[in-house]
Design a protein around this motif. Structure first.
Motif, PDB file in Angstrom:
ATOM      1  N   ARG A  22       0.497  -0.886   0.014  1.00 57.11           N
ATOM      2  CA  ARG A  22       0.457  -0.006  -0.177  1.00 57.11           C
ATOM      3  C   ARG A  22       1.024   1.367   0.249  1.00 57.11           C
ATOM      4  O   ARG A  22       2.143   1.365   0.414  1.00 57.11           O
ATOM      5  N   CYS A  23       0.234   2.597  -0.873  1.00 59.03           N
ATOM      6  CA  CYS A  23       0.568   3.143  -0.890  1.00 59.03           C
ATOM      7  C   CYS A  23      -0.393   4.797  -0.808  1.00 59.03           C
ATOM      8  O   CYS A  23      -1.344   4.995  -1.615  1.00 59.03           O
ATOM      9  N   SER A  24       0.360   5.739   0.358  1.00 62.50           N
ATOM     10  CA  SER A  24      -0.592   6.774   0.116  1.00 62.50           C
ATOM     11  C   SER A  24       0.748   8.413  -0.626  1.00 62.50           C
ATOM     12  O   SER A  24       1.724   8.431  -0.121  1.00 62.50           O
ATOM     13  N   SER A  25      -0.303   8.955  -1.258  1.00 60.56           N
ATOM     14  CA  SER A  25       0.136  10.367  -2.362  1.00 60.56           C
ATOM     15  C   SER A  25       1.053  11.093  -0.737  1.00 60.56           C
ATOM     16  O   SER A  25       0.395  11.179  -0.288  1.00 60.56           O
ATOM     17  N   GLN A  26       2.238  11.322  -2.221  1.00 63.66           N
ATOM     18  CA  GLN A  26       2.354  13.341  -1.192  1.00 63.66           C
ATOM     19  C   GLN A  26       1.344  13.841  -1.477  1.00 63.66           C
ATOM     20  O   GLN A  26       0.344  13.954  -2.408  1.00 63.66           O
ATOM     21  N   SER A  27       0.779  15.447  -0.180  1.00 56.59           N
ATOM     22  CA  SER A  27      -0.194  16.202  -0.504  1.00 56.59           C
ATOM     23  C   SER A  27      -0.168  16.387  -1.273  1.00 56.59           C
ATOM     24  O   SER A  27       1.114  16.819  -2.102  1.00 56.59           O
ATOM     25  N   GLY A  28      -1.841  16.698  -2.612  1.00 57.21           N
ATOM     26  CA  GLY A  28      -1.724  17.070  -3.520  1.00 57.21           C
ATOM     27  C   GLY A  28      -1.055  17.131  -4.920  1.00 57.21           C
ATOM     28  O   GLY A  28      -1.246  17.319  -5.607  1.00 57.21           O
ATOM     29  N   HIS A  29      -0.331  15.836  -4.591  1.00 57.49           N
ATOM     30  CA  HIS A  29      -0.360  14.882  -6.114  1.00 57.49           C
ATOM     31  C   HIS A  29      -0.778  13.820  -6.246  1.00 57.49           C
ATOM     32  O   HIS A  29      -2.397  13.541  -5.780  1.00 57.49           O
ATOM     33  N   ASN A  30      -1.696  14.156  -7.563  1.00 60.07           N
ATOM     34  CA  ASN A  30      -2.574  12.930  -7.959  1.00 60.07           C
ATOM     35  C   ASN A  30      -2.021  11.523  -9.243  1.00 60.07           C
ATOM     36  O   ASN A  30      -2.892  10.595  -9.568  1.00 60.07           O
ATOM     37  N   THR A  31      -0.405  11.299  -9.284  1.00 60.99           N
ATOM     38  CA  THR A  31      -0.540  10.427  -9.765  1.00 60.99           C
ATOM     39  C   THR A  31       0.700   9.395  -9.231  1.00 60.99           C
ATOM     40  O   THR A  31       1.174  10.085  -8.284  1.00 60.99           O
ATOM     41  N   VAL A  32       0.464   8.075  -9.048  1.00 60.85           N
ATOM     42  CA  VAL A  32       1.383   7.249  -8.272  1.00 60.85           C
ATOM     43  C   VAL A  32       2.014   6.093  -9.433  1.00 60.85           C
ATOM     44  O   VAL A  32       1.218   5.660 -10.003  1.00 60.85           O
ATOM     45  N   SER A  33       3.762   6.189  -9.171  1.00 63.59           N
ATOM     46  CA  SER A  33       4.078   5.072  -9.518  1.00 63.59           C
ATOM     47  C   SER A  33       5.072   4.128  -8.806  1.00 63.59           C
ATOM     48  O   SER A  33       5.244   4.820  -8.177  1.00 63.59           O
ATOM     49  N   TRP A  34       4.895   2.953  -9.346  1.00 66.70           N
ATOM     50  CA  TRP A  34       5.478   1.846  -8.958  1.00 66.70           C
ATOM     51  C   TRP A  34       6.247   1.484  -9.240  1.00 66.70           C
ATOM     52  O   TRP A  34       6.950   1.021  -9.978  1.00 66.70           O
TER      53      TRP A  34
END
Lengths: 114, 113
Positions: A22-34
Protein backbone atom coordinates in the motif's frame (compact mmCIF):
# COMPACT_ATOMS: atom_id res chain seq x y z
CA UNK A 1 3.35 18.64 3.70
CA UNK A 2 3.00 14.88 4.15
CA UNK A 3 5.42 12.74 2.14
CA UNK A 4 4.84 9.40 0.43
CA UNK A 5 4.15 6.65 2.95
CA UNK A 6 4.22 2.91 2.29
CA UNK A 7 3.09 -0.10 4.29
CA UNK A 8 4.17 -2.54 5.46
CA UNK A 9 7.91 -1.80 5.71
CA UNK A 10 8.89 -5.45 5.60
CA UNK A 11 7.11 -8.60 4.47
CA UNK A 12 8.02 -12.27 4.17
CA UNK A 13 5.96 -14.51 1.88
CA UNK A 14 6.20 -18.01 0.50
CA UNK A 15 6.50 -18.80 -3.20
CA UNK A 16 3.07 -19.05 -4.82
CA UNK A 17 1.36 -16.73 -2.34
CA UNK A 18 -0.18 -13.35 -3.11
CA UNK A 19 0.79 -9.99 -1.60
CA UNK A 20 -0.71 -6.49 -1.42
CA UNK A 21 1.44 -3.43 -0.80
CA UNK A 22 0.00 0.00 0.00
CA UNK A 23 0.98 3.57 -0.71
CA UNK A 24 -0.33 6.98 0.29
CA UNK A 25 0.77 9.70 -2.09
CA UNK A 26 2.26 13.03 -1.07
CA UNK A 27 -0.30 15.71 -0.31
CA UNK A 28 -1.45 17.41 -3.52
CA UNK A 29 -0.16 14.66 -5.82
CA UNK A 30 -2.55 12.81 -8.12
CA UNK A 31 -0.25 10.36 -9.91
CA UNK A 32 1.31 7.24 -8.40
CA UNK A 33 4.08 5.10 -9.90
CA UNK A 34 5.43 1.80 -8.64
CA UNK A 35 9.01 0.58 -8.98
CA UNK A 36 10.87 -2.63 -8.16
CA UNK A 37 14.45 -2.34 -6.91
CA UNK A 38 16.51 -5.52 -6.73
CA UNK A 39 19.56 -5.53 -4.49
CA UNK A 40 22.42 -3.54 -6.00
CA UNK A 41 20.30 -2.33 -8.93
CA UNK A 42 18.45 0.83 -9.85
CA UNK A 43 14.66 0.90 -9.60
CA UNK A 44 12.66 -0.53 -12.50
CA UNK A 45 9.32 0.94 -13.54
CA UNK A 46 6.34 -1.38 -12.96
CA UNK A 47 3.37 0.89 -13.78
CA UNK A 48 1.76 4.26 -13.16
CA UNK A 49 -1.76 5.23 -12.14
CA UNK A 50 -3.44 8.51 -12.94
CA UNK A 51 -7.10 9.27 -12.15
CA UNK A 52 -7.60 5.68 -11.03
CA UNK A 53 -6.48 4.18 -14.35
CA UNK A 54 -3.26 2.49 -15.38
CA UNK A 55 -1.31 4.98 -17.49
CA UNK A 56 1.86 3.24 -18.60
CA UNK A 57 3.40 -0.10 -17.76
CA UNK A 58 6.91 -1.48 -17.74
CA UNK A 59 8.11 -4.95 -18.65
CA UNK A 60 6.33 -6.83 -15.87
CA UNK A 61 3.91 -9.79 -16.24
CA UNK A 62 0.15 -9.47 -15.63
CA UNK A 63 0.46 -11.04 -12.18
CA UNK A 64 1.63 -7.57 -11.15
CA UNK A 65 -1.50 -5.43 -10.89
CA UNK A 66 -2.54 -2.28 -9.13
CA UNK A 67 -5.29 0.06 -8.06
CA UNK A 68 -5.58 3.75 -7.40
CA UNK A 69 -8.33 5.07 -5.16
CA UNK A 70 -10.25 8.38 -5.30
CA UNK A 71 -7.98 9.81 -2.58
CA UNK A 72 -4.99 8.97 -4.86
CA UNK A 73 -3.67 6.24 -2.58
CA UNK A 74 -2.65 3.06 -4.35
CA UNK A 75 -2.10 -0.67 -4.01
CA UNK A 76 0.31 -3.02 -5.75
CA UNK A 77 -0.78 -6.64 -5.92
CA UNK A 78 1.49 -9.50 -6.91
CA UNK A 79 0.04 -12.98 -7.47
CA UNK A 80 1.82 -16.32 -7.64
CA UNK A 81 4.95 -14.98 -5.99
CA UNK A 82 8.30 -16.16 -7.31
CA UNK A 83 11.69 -16.10 -5.60
CA UNK A 84 12.86 -13.38 -8.04
CA UNK A 85 10.11 -11.08 -6.77
CA UNK A 86 12.20 -10.51 -3.65
CA UNK A 87 13.06 -6.81 -3.82
CA UNK A 88 12.37 -3.35 -2.46
CA UNK A 89 9.08 -2.05 -3.87
CA UNK A 90 8.96 1.71 -4.15
CA UNK A 91 5.99 3.96 -4.61
CA UNK A 92 6.43 7.47 -6.02
CA UNK A 93 3.94 10.27 -6.44
CA UNK A 94 3.81 13.36 -8.59
CA UNK A 95 1.32 15.92 -9.84
CA UNK A 96 0.46 15.52 -13.48
CA UNK A 97 3.16 16.10 -16.03
CA UNK A 98 6.75 15.42 -15.01
CA UNK A 99 7.79 18.79 -16.39
CA UNK A 100 6.07 20.44 -13.43
CA UNK A 101 6.48 17.76 -10.77
CA UNK A 102 9.37 15.27 -10.47
CA UNK A 103 8.75 11.99 -8.69
CA UNK A 104 9.00 11.81 -4.91
CA UNK A 105 9.56 8.34 -3.46
CA UNK A 106 8.51 6.62 -0.28
CA UNK A 107 10.90 4.43 1.74
CA UNK A 108 9.57 1.26 0.18
CA UNK A 109 8.40 -2.17 1.25
CA UNK A 110 11.06 -4.86 1.50
CA UNK A 111 9.53 -8.11 0.21
CA UNK A 112 11.27 -11.42 0.78
CA UNK A 113 9.93 -14.52 -0.98
CA UNK A 114 11.09 -17.86 0.40
CA UNK B 1 23.17 -2.65 -24.01
CA UNK B 2 21.39 -0.89 -21.16
CA UNK B 3 19.69 2.44 -21.93
CA UNK B 4 21.50 4.06 -19.01
CA UNK B 5 24.98 3.07 -17.84
CA UNK B 6 26.37 4.06 -14.45
CA UNK B 7 29.57 2.87 -12.81
CA UNK B 8 28.48 1.08 -9.60
CA UNK B 9 31.69 1.91 -7.76
CA UNK B 10 32.16 1.80 -4.84
CA UNK B 11 33.80 5.22 -4.75
CA UNK B 12 35.73 6.20 -1.61
CA UNK B 13 36.99 9.75 -1.06
CA UNK B 14 38.32 11.78 1.88
CA UNK B 15 36.16 14.44 3.48
CA UNK B 16 36.38 17.74 1.58
CA UNK B 17 37.09 16.15 -1.79
CA UNK B 18 35.27 17.00 -5.00
CA UNK B 19 33.24 14.04 -6.20
CA UNK B 20 32.27 13.43 -9.81
CA UNK B 21 29.51 10.95 -10.61
CA UNK B 22 28.61 10.12 -14.19
CA UNK B 23 26.06 8.39 -16.40
CA UNK B 24 25.91 7.74 -20.10
CA UNK B 25 22.80 6.96 -22.08
CA UNK B 26 21.91 5.71 -25.52
CA UNK B 27 18.38 7.04 -26.13
CA UNK B 28 18.41 10.55 -27.62
CA UNK B 29 14.69 10.91 -26.75
CA UNK B 30 15.51 11.51 -23.07
CA UNK B 31 14.73 15.10 -22.13
CA UNK B 32 14.50 15.13 -18.32
CA UNK B 33 17.47 14.22 -16.17
CA UNK B 34 17.51 13.63 -12.45
CA UNK B 35 19.87 12.66 -9.68
CA UNK B 36 18.57 10.86 -6.63
CA UNK B 37 20.38 10.03 -3.41
CA UNK B 38 19.48 6.84 -1.59
CA UNK B 39 20.57 6.09 1.95
CA UNK B 40 20.58 2.50 3.18
CA UNK B 41 17.05 1.21 3.89
CA UNK B 42 15.49 4.40 2.53
CA UNK B 43 13.76 5.44 -0.69
CA UNK B 44 15.48 7.61 -3.33
CA UNK B 45 15.52 11.32 -2.49
CA UNK B 46 15.46 13.83 -5.34
CA UNK B 47 18.64 15.94 -5.45
CA UNK B 48 18.70 17.59 -8.84
CA UNK B 49 16.28 17.89 -11.74
CA UNK B 50 17.27 19.35 -15.09
CA UNK B 51 15.86 19.74 -18.55
CA UNK B 52 18.06 20.09 -21.64
CA UNK B 53 21.81 20.60 -21.79
CA UNK B 54 23.71 22.84 -19.42
CA UNK B 55 24.58 23.22 -15.75
CA UNK B 56 22.40 23.58 -12.69
CA UNK B 57 23.78 24.41 -9.27
CA UNK B 58 22.21 23.90 -5.85
CA UNK B 59 24.48 24.50 -2.89
CA UNK B 60 27.36 22.02 -3.00
CA UNK B 61 25.78 20.10 -5.88
CA UNK B 62 26.13 20.81 -9.61
CA UNK B 63 24.35 18.80 -12.29
CA UNK B 64 25.65 18.88 -15.83
CA UNK B 65 23.93 17.58 -18.96
CA UNK B 66 25.64 17.17 -22.34
CA UNK B 67 23.02 15.91 -24.77
CA UNK B 68 25.41 15.88 -27.72
CA UNK B 69 27.60 13.35 -25.90
CA UNK B 70 24.67 11.64 -24.10
CA UNK B 71 26.46 12.18 -20.82
CA UNK B 72 25.34 13.57 -17.47
CA UNK B 73 27.33 14.34 -14.35
CA UNK B 74 26.81 15.26 -10.73
CA UNK B 75 29.55 17.13 -8.90
CA UNK B 76 29.66 17.33 -5.12
CA UNK B 77 31.95 20.00 -3.66
CA UNK B 78 33.38 19.85 -0.15
CA UNK B 79 32.06 16.33 0.34
CA UNK B 80 30.90 15.37 3.84
CA UNK B 81 30.55 11.98 5.57
CA UNK B 82 26.78 12.58 5.46
CA UNK B 83 27.03 12.43 1.63
CA UNK B 84 27.86 8.71 1.92
CA UNK B 85 25.02 7.03 0.03
CA UNK B 86 24.11 5.52 -3.32
CA UNK B 87 23.58 8.05 -6.10
CA UNK B 88 21.18 7.16 -8.88
CA UNK B 89 20.86 8.94 -12.18
CA UNK B 90 17.44 8.80 -13.84
CA UNK B 91 16.05 9.93 -17.17
CA UNK B 92 12.74 10.31 -18.88
CA UNK B 93 11.33 10.91 -22.32
CA UNK B 94 9.37 14.08 -22.98
CA UNK B 95 6.04 14.90 -21.35
CA UNK B 96 3.32 12.30 -21.80
CA UNK B 97 5.37 9.55 -20.21
CA UNK B 98 5.01 10.79 -16.66
CA UNK B 99 6.28 8.39 -14.04
CA UNK B 100 8.42 6.13 -16.20
CA UNK B 101 11.97 6.89 -15.22
CA UNK B 102 14.91 4.88 -16.49
CA UNK B 103 17.50 4.55 -13.73
CA UNK B 104 21.17 3.78 -13.77
CA UNK B 105 22.50 1.04 -11.52
CA UNK B 106 23.59 3.55 -8.88
CA UNK B 107 27.06 4.53 -7.62
CA UNK B 108 27.90 3.85 -3.98
CA UNK B 109 29.87 6.73 -2.44
CA UNK B 110 31.75 6.65 0.85
CA UNK B 111 33.18 9.88 2.26
CA UNK B 112 35.74 9.16 4.96
CA UNK B 113 36.25 11.65 7.84
Amino acid sequence: ETGVTQSPTHLIKTRGQQVTLRCSSQSGHNTVSWYQQALGQGPQFIFQYYREEENGRGNFPPRFSGLQFPNYSSELNVNALELDDSALYLCASSFGDLAASPLHFGNGTRLTVT
Amino acid sequence: QKEVEQDPGPLSVPEGAIVSLNCTYSNSAFQYFMWYRQYSRKGPELLMYTYSSGNKEDGRFTAQVDKSSKYISLFIRDSQPSDSATYLCAMQHGSGNTGKLIFGQGTTLQVKP
